[in-house]
Design an enzyme around this catalytic site. Structure first.
Site, PDB file in Angstrom:
ATOM      1  N   ASP A 168     -51.107 -30.396 -12.614  1.00 14.79           N
ATOM      2  CA  ASP A 168     -52.327 -31.196 -12.793  1.00 14.79           C
ATOM      3  C   ASP A 168     -53.576 -30.585 -12.164  1.00 14.79           C
ATOM      4  OD1 ASP A 168     -51.662 -31.785 -10.113  1.00 14.79           O
ATOM      5  OD2 ASP A 168     -52.162 -33.914 -10.278  1.00 14.79           O
ATOM      6  N   GLU A 413     -40.781 -28.404  -8.466  1.00 14.74           N
ATOM      7  CA  GLU A 413     -40.394 -29.171  -9.654  1.00 14.74           C
ATOM      8  C   GLU A 413     -40.110 -28.300 -10.867  1.00 14.74           C
ATOM      9  OE1 GLU A 413     -43.398 -32.168 -10.236  1.00 14.74           O
ATOM     10  OE2 GLU A 413     -42.669 -33.356  -8.560  1.00 14.74           O
ATOM     11  N   TYR A 466     -41.930 -40.490  -7.390  1.00 13.44           N
ATOM     12  CA  TYR A 466     -43.036 -41.449  -7.519  1.00 13.44           C
ATOM     13  C   TYR A 466     -42.555 -42.803  -8.012  1.00 13.44           C
ATOM     14  CZ  TYR A 466     -46.052 -37.598  -6.437  1.00 13.44           C
ATOM     15  OH  TYR A 466     -46.659 -36.572  -5.774  1.00 13.44           O
ATOM     16  N   GLU A 502     -42.970 -35.118  -1.580  1.00 13.57           N
ATOM     17  CA  GLU A 502     -44.084 -35.805  -2.252  1.00 13.57           C
ATOM     18  C   GLU A 502     -43.683 -37.243  -2.502  1.00 13.57           C
ATOM     19  OE1 GLU A 502     -45.856 -34.117  -5.792  1.00 13.57           O
ATOM     20  OE2 GLU A 502     -45.741 -32.081  -4.967  1.00 13.57           O
TER      21      GLU A 502
HETATM   22  C1  BDP Z   1     -46.039 -34.004  -8.813  1.00  8.44           C
HETATM   23  C2  BDP Z   1     -46.636 -32.628  -8.603  1.00  8.44           C
HETATM   24  C3  BDP Z   1     -48.047 -32.673  -8.015  1.00  8.44           C
HETATM   25  C4  BDP Z   1     -48.871 -33.720  -8.737  1.00  8.44           C
HETATM   26  C5  BDP Z   1     -48.204 -35.056  -8.542  1.00  8.44           C
HETATM   27  C6  BDP Z   1     -48.992 -36.197  -9.159  1.00  8.44           C
HETATM   28  O1  BDP Z   1     -45.798 -31.852  -7.792  1.00  8.44           O
HETATM   29  O2  BDP Z   1     -48.632 -31.402  -8.089  1.00  8.44           O
HETATM   30  O3  BDP Z   1     -50.191 -33.752  -8.307  1.00  8.44           O
HETATM   31  O4  BDP Z   1     -46.946 -35.006  -9.184  1.00  8.44           O
HETATM   32  O5  BDP Z   1     -48.794 -36.451 -10.337  1.00  8.44           O
HETATM   33  O6  BDP Z   1     -45.154 -33.984  -9.873  1.00  8.44           O
HETATM   34  O7  BDP Z   1     -49.813 -36.798  -8.486  1.00  8.44           O
END
Ligand code: BDP
Length: 596
Positions: A168, A413, A466, A502
Site C-alpha cells: 500500500d 506477507e 487485522y 502488525e
Molecule cells: C499489511 C501490510 C502493511 C499495510 C497494512 C494495512 O503489511 O504494509 O500497510 O497491511 O493494510 O498487510 O494497513
C-alpha cells in the site's frame, strides 16, 4: 561496503543540496545520451528527497519511468593521486551514474547504497559533472514487485498505463539518501566484520578486516566511551578480550569505538576507519528471545520512512523526532517495514539502544487469496529469487555490525502457503544463516498457521493480523477470541516464540465516537487494548509491534483516506488517543517482563 566517514585518512564531500532535475516522460534521455552534456530545461530538486511531492505537478508525482539528476562538484587538488569513490545512499529503484559523461555504476534496488570508483574519471582541481538517471518502475523481478498495466479498451486513451504494485505505501522515488564523494589511499580497508560474545564479565569481539591488498599490516584499538583503551589487536582478524565489559542493552546502549588502522609495509598509515561496537548477544532459546541472556519483550511499531514533502527522503529532524517519540511512548524496538532504512537511522538506534528488526524489501508477494499463485515462472521466478538473494546479502553486508539490529526479516506477507515458496524460502534462510550465523531470522506471516509451509525454517513466528478491521469489520467483541485462537495455533504447530508484528486500525485524528466505531480514535484504542489482553495471557508471545508508528502516504484507493491512517501518531507526529494508552501500558512493562 563501509559507510563513508571522515577519519584520519579519509575525507568526504557531501553532495546533498539542490540538484538539477528533469523528468523524462518520453523516455528519450538514454537514447539521446543526455549525460553527454549538461541537462537542459531543468528544475531545482533537493537531494536527499523523493521528487514526488516537491512540485505542484501531479504528473510528476505519478510519473512512471526515468528522471534525471545532475550536480557539479569540485574535487580538491589535494585529492590528486588518491582513490576517489562516489557513494549513493539510495536510488529508488534503478539507477545509472555517469561522471563527466562516463558510466561509472548501474544499480538495481532502491533501499541500499552502492558506490563507484571514479579515480581517473573525476579530475581534481576542476569542476566535474555527475549525472544520475533514476527509474521507478517495479516489475516481478524487483523488490518490491509490481507490474505495468496497459489498457486495450476505448475508455482509456492510447498508451495510457499505470504502475500497479501489491503493497500500500506510495511508490516514492528519487535520490532518497545522500550522495557522497570520498577519498582513500590506494591501499585501503575494504570491509570490517565484527561479532561479539560475552563470557562472565568479559566481552569478546571477533573482528575481520578485508584490505584491498594483502601487504598492509592491520592494527586495531578499542576505546571505551571515556576514550580509554579497552583492548588492542594486530593482524587482519582476531579476537579482542574486554575485561569488565559494559554491555549494549536495550535502552541502555554502551558503545565502544573500534579504530582500525591499515599500515603500509614501511609503517606509514594508509587507511583508518572507526566503527561503533556494542557488545551484546542475541539468541532464541525455546520460546524466549534472549538479549545478553535475558528474555526480551518487543514493544514498538512497524514504521515507514515517510514524511510530508520529503516522502522517503532522509531527514535527520524527522528521525530524531521519531526516536524521541519512541522513547516518550516507552517503546523499545521497531521493524524496518518494509525495506532497509538509512544507515544513519541505525546509527541512531545503536546510540539510543532501540532494538531493530531489519527487513528485506520483499513486500507484496501475495494477493491475499490462498488460490492465487505468486511463485510462478512468469511472476516471482528464478530471477526474482536471485535478486532476493542479492538484496538480502547486501543488507546483511551493510548492517551486520549494528548492535541494534537483532534479527533479519526475509519478507513481509509472502505467499508462504504455496508449495513453490518452500524451496524459495529454504534457500534464502540458508543464505541468511551462512552470512550471519549469529542473528535469528524470521519471515512476517500473512497465512493462517495451518496454511504456512515455511515457518520451520525460521526462529521466530512474526504475524500480521487485522481482526475486526479487514475481517469482521467493526466486531470488536471478536478480537480476543480470534487472536487467542490464531496465536495458540501458531505455537502449537511450530513451537516457536511469536511476535505480533502488525495489528491495528485506521483512526482519523479528531474523529471520535463512543461506543467506538471504525475510523475513530476510540476504536483504534479499544482494538489494540483487546489484542493486549490476549498477549498478556500467552507466555510464548514475546512482542507487540503496532501497525503503524505514524500515518503514511499510500497509493490512492478506496480503502485509503489520503493515506494509511493506522498510525498511532499522525503523519506530522502528533499523538492520537491510542498513543497515550500505549505510553502507559509500555511504561508499566519491563524490557524483560515478568511473564517471561
Ligand atoms: C499489511 C501490510 C502493511 C499495510 C497494512 C494495512 O503489511 O504494509 O500497510 O497491511 O493494510 O498487510 O494497513
Amino acid at each position: 561496503m563501509l559507510f563513508p566517514k571522515d577519519t584520519l585518512t579519509r575525507e568526504i564531500k557531501d553532495l546533498s543540496g539542490i540538484w538539477r532535475f528533469k523528468a523524462d516522460p518520453g523516455n528519450r534521455g538514454r537514447e539521446e545520451k543526455w549525460h553527454h552534456q549538461p541537462l537542459q530545461d531543468t528544475i531545482p530538486m533537493p537531494v536527499p528527497a523523493s521528487y514526488n511531492d516537491i512540485t505542484q505537478d501531479a504528473a510528476l508525482r505519478d510519473h512512471i519511468g526515468d528522471v534525471w539528476y545532475e550536480q557539479t562538484f569540485i574535487v580538491p587538488r589535494s585529492w590528486s593521486g588518491d582513490r576517489m569513490m562516489l557513494w549513493v545512499g539510495s536510488a529508488c529503484h534503478h539507477a545509472v551514474v555517469w561522471v563527466n559523461g562516463v558510466e561509472v555504476a548501474s544499480h538495481k534496488g532502491g533501499f541500499l547504497p552502492f558506490e563507484a570508483d571514479i579515480t581517473g574519471i573525476a579530475v581534481p582541481g576542476r569542476e566535474n559533472r555527475v549525472t544520475i538517471v533514476v527509474n521507478n518502475v517495479l516489475n516481478w523481478q524487483t523488490l518490491p514487485p509490481g507490474r505495468i498495466k496497459t489498457f486495450e479498451d476505448e475508455k482509456h486513451p492510447e498508451g495510457y498505463r499505470v504502475q500497479e504494485y501489491f503493497h500500500d505505501f506510495f511508490n516514492y522515488a528519487g535520490l532518497h539518501r545522500p550522495v557522497k564523494l570520498y577519498r582513500t589511499s590506494g591501499l585501503f580497508i575494504q570491509d570490517i566484520t565484527v561479532t561479539t560474545d560475552v563470557q562472565g564479565e568479559s566481552g569478546l569481539i571477533g573482528y575481520t578486516v578485508d584490505c584491498s591488498q594483502p601487504e598492509g599490516e592491520v592494527r586495531v584499538r578499542l576505546l571505551d566511551e571515556d576514550g580509554k583503551e579497552a583492548a588492542t589487536g594486530k593482524g587482519s582478524s582476531g579476537t579482542l578480550l574486554v575485561e569488565k565489559a559494559r554491555l549494549w542493552k536495550p535502552l541502555q546502549a554502551y558503545l565502544y569505538t573500534l579504530h582500525v588502522e591499515l599500515l603500509h609495509p614501511d609503517g606509514q598509515l594508509a587507511d583508518h576507519y572507526l566503527l561503533q561496537v556494542g557488545i551484546r548477544t542475541v539468541k532464541v532459546e525455546g520460546t524466549r528471545f534472549l538479549i545478553n541472556g535475558e528474555p526480551f519483550y518487543f514493544k514498538g511499531f512497524g514504521k515507514h520512512e515517510d514524511s510530508d514533502i520529503r516522502g522517503k527522503g532522509l531527514d535527520h529532524a524527522v528521525n530524531v523526532k521519531d526516536f524521541n517519540l519512541l522513547k516518550w511512548i516507552n517503546a523499545n524496538s521497531f521493524r524496518t517495514s518494509h525495506y532497509p532504512y538509512a544507515e544513519e537511522l541505525l546509527e541512531l538506534a545503536d546510540r539510543e539502544g532501540i532494538v531493530v528488526i531489519g527487513e528485506v524489501p520483499a513486500v507484496g508477494f501475495t494477493f491475499f487469496n490462498y488460490n492465487d499463485k505468486v511463485y510462478t515462472p512468469d511472476q516471482a521466478n528464478e530471477e526474482t529469487l536471485a535478486h532476493h538473494h542479492d538484496v538480502l546479502s547486501d543488507l546483511i553486508a551493510r548492517d551486520k555490525n549494528h548492535p541494534s539490529v537483532v534479527m533479519w526479516s526475509l519478507a513481509n506477507e509472502a505467499a508462504t502457503f504455496q508449495d513453490e515458496a518452500v524451496p524459495y524460502f529454504r534457500q534464502l534462510a540458508d543464505t541468511a544463516r551462512r552470512l550471519d550465523p549469529q542473528r535469528p531470522i524470521t519471515i512476517v506471516q500473512w497465512p493462517l498457521p495451518d496454511k504456512c509451509k515455511v515457518a520451520q525454517f525460521f526462529d521466530v513466528i512474526c504475524v500480521n493480523r487485522y481482526y475486526s478491521w479487514y475481517q469482521d469489520p467493526g466486531a470488536l467483541e471478536l478480537v480476543e477470541h480470534q487472536v487467542e485462537w490464531e496465536l495458540t495455533n501458531w505455537y502449537r504447530n511450530f513451537g516457536k516464540p511469536v511476535i505480533m508484528t502488525e495489528y491495528g486500525a485506521d483512526a482519523i485524528a479528531g474523529f471520535h465516537q463512543d461506543p467506538p466505531v471504525m475510523f475513530t480514535e476510540e476504536y483504534q484504542e479499544e482494538l489494540l487494548t483487546r489484542y493486549h489482553n490476549v498477549f498478556d495471557r500467552l507466555d510464548f508471545v514475546i512482542g507487540e509491534h503496532v501497525w503503524a508508528f505514524a500515518d503514511f502516504a499510500t497509493k490512492q484507493g478506496i480503502t485509503r483516506i489520503n493515506g494509511n491512517k493506522k498510525g498511532v501518531f499522525t503523519r506530522q507526529r502528533q499523538p492520537k488517543a491510542a498513543a497515550r494508552m500505549l505510553r502507559s501500558r509500555w511504561g508499566e512493562m519491563d524490557e524483560y517482563p515478568e511473564k517471561l
